[in-house]
Design an enzyme around this catalytic site. Structure first.
Site, short mmCIF file in Angstrom:
data_model
loop_
_atom_site.label_atom_id
_atom_site.label_comp_id
_atom_site.label_asym_id
_atom_site.label_seq_id
_atom_site.Cartn_x
_atom_site.Cartn_y
_atom_site.Cartn_z
CB THR A 45 4.43 -8.03 10.42
OG1 THR A 45 4.72 -6.73 9.94
CG2 THR A 45 4.34 -8.99 9.26
CB THR A 51 -0.97 -0.01 1.20
OG1 THR A 51 -0.24 -0.27 2.40
CG2 THR A 51 -2.04 -1.09 1.02
#
Length: 413
Positions: free
Chosen positions: A191, A154
């Protein structure tokens, strides 16, 4: 010395794996946004997930699937919409995503796992995703790891990928991985998104235990901004295609495989911290002298996560008092008379006493590190000792620059 070597291929380096990434129209930018990782055979699957009370549908879906049956053959990942805080419709979208992928791959729906990343509160653009599934299936390749790594990012500036190989019982075994993450990084169990592949044969319970321990030493030891995500997860597949003897219990071979798995996780975790939003350097914090490793890791992560210290490093200010302060509030008891602090080659405190040091030179060390010139690295090293115990730990973070505020102020606008 490690008995493995780096090889090309990321998640497709292990035998029997293919991957792909395509632009399905999920991101407004038109960039690649739909990834698929597939094993030729059903694989042992393990997962570690966010402990947040607010979780994306994909997190709960994968956890329920793997608790019922620790096997999977495919992972489909969308970027652009997090599908978190989207209610019952978000759950139905996750189920529909797996169903569409299963149909296109001609495998059982229960063999498909799903992960999502993007803006919280936004459902997946299902029309675009379902139209993109046949495209990403058609693009599957034994060299498709890089495309998959691009499709899951992203705000990341770079992709994160690694593959390692070593011999087990005279045959090569590989572990590969890709990950994404740049902001909202302070993992609690995992994560942002990480995907691991392996061609060894491992029992389900042992593979899950290996992954949990590897993550405790790697992904759970990174921090960018102190914020955890609703979508944090790491999924790991081991398909046995290396044809090495099955590893079903702890022992030398299990330890070697776990060490290589941990090395893959370490590499990906550090790559995420290095690529923190707006970051100019990687911080590596090493703590020793604690009562045990868990205590040392807790102190190290607290130091790496200090906003004040991050700002000081960006400003090339060797303000070691901020290191001392955060060490003291990390929640681990120690005698401050044992405190030792070192920044790079500069010893700043010993036996709890401040030491004279060359402040301009220490500032120059930070400046060169943040510009990526110091000894050809962009890493700021901080070493702290809190006593004489056997505990040791490492954590990784990054500095805070002006760009971090800009990136997050404009994230949805």
């Amino acid at each position: 010395m490690a008995d493995w070597q780096v090889v090309e291929g990321g998640v497709t380096a292990p035998k029997g794996f293919r991957a792909a990434g395509v632009a399905a129209g999920l991101k407004p930018s038109g960039a690649a946004d739909l990834a698929l990782i597939v094993s030729d055979t059903n694989a042992i699957a393990a997962g570690v997930y966010t402990q947040s009370q607010v979780r994306a549908a994909c997190v709960d879906y994968c956890r329920q699937r793997l608790e019922a049956k620790p096997y999977a053959q495919a992972i489909v990942v969308n970027a652009g919409q997090a599908n978190a805080c989207t209610g019952t419709q978000g759950w139905q979208d996750a189920v529909a995503t797996c169903a569409a992928a299963a149909q296109a791959l001609q495998i059982a729906e229960e063999s498909v796992l799903v992960a999502s990343t993007g803006v919280i509160g936004q459902r997946i653009k299902m029309d675009a995703l379902q139209a993109g599934i046949p495209q990403v299936v058609a693009a599957l390749s034994t060299t498709g790891s890089d495309d998959a790594a691009k499709a899951i990012i992203t705000t990341d500036l770079v992709t994160k990928s690694i593959a390692l190989e070593m011999d087990l019982d005279g045959r090569p075994v590989r572990v590969g991985g890709i990950a994404k993450g740049s902001g909202m990084i302070h993992p609690n169990m995992a994560t942002m998104l990480g995907f691991i592949t392996c061609d060894a044969t491992v029992s389900p319970s042992l593979w899950q235990s290996m992954l949990r321990r590897a993550i405790a030493h790697s992904f759970n030891q990174i921090t960018v901004d102190g914020d955890t995500s609703t979508n944090d997860c790491v999924l790991a597949l081991a398909n046995g295609e290396s044809r090495t003897p099955a590893i079903t219990e702890s022992g030398p071979e299990a330890a070697r495989l776990e060490a290589m798995l941990t090395a893959v996780c370490d590499h990906l975790a550090k790559a995420i911290a290095r690529d923190g939003e707006g970051a100019t350097c990687l911080m590596e914090v090493t703590v020793s002298g604690a009562a045990d490793d868990a205590a040392a890791r807790q102190i190290a992560k607290a130091i790496a996560g200090s906003s004040l210290l991050k700002c000081a490093i960006f400003g090339h200010d060797p303000n070691w008092g901020r290191i001392a302060a955060v060490t003291g509030r990390a929640g681990i008891p120690f005698d401050q008379g044992d405190l030792r602090i070192q920044l790079g080659d500069f010893l700043l405190m010993e036996h709890g006493q401040p030491l004279p040091f060359d402040r301009p030179a220490a500032s120059h060390y930070l400046k060169q590190a943040t510009e990526g010139e110091y000894l050809q690295t962009d890493t700021v090293n901080i070493d702290v000792s809190v006593g004489h115990g056997p505990g040791q730990g490492i954590a990784w973070g990054c500095d805070f620059s002006y760009d971090y505020v800009r990136i997050n102020a404009e994230y949805t606008t």
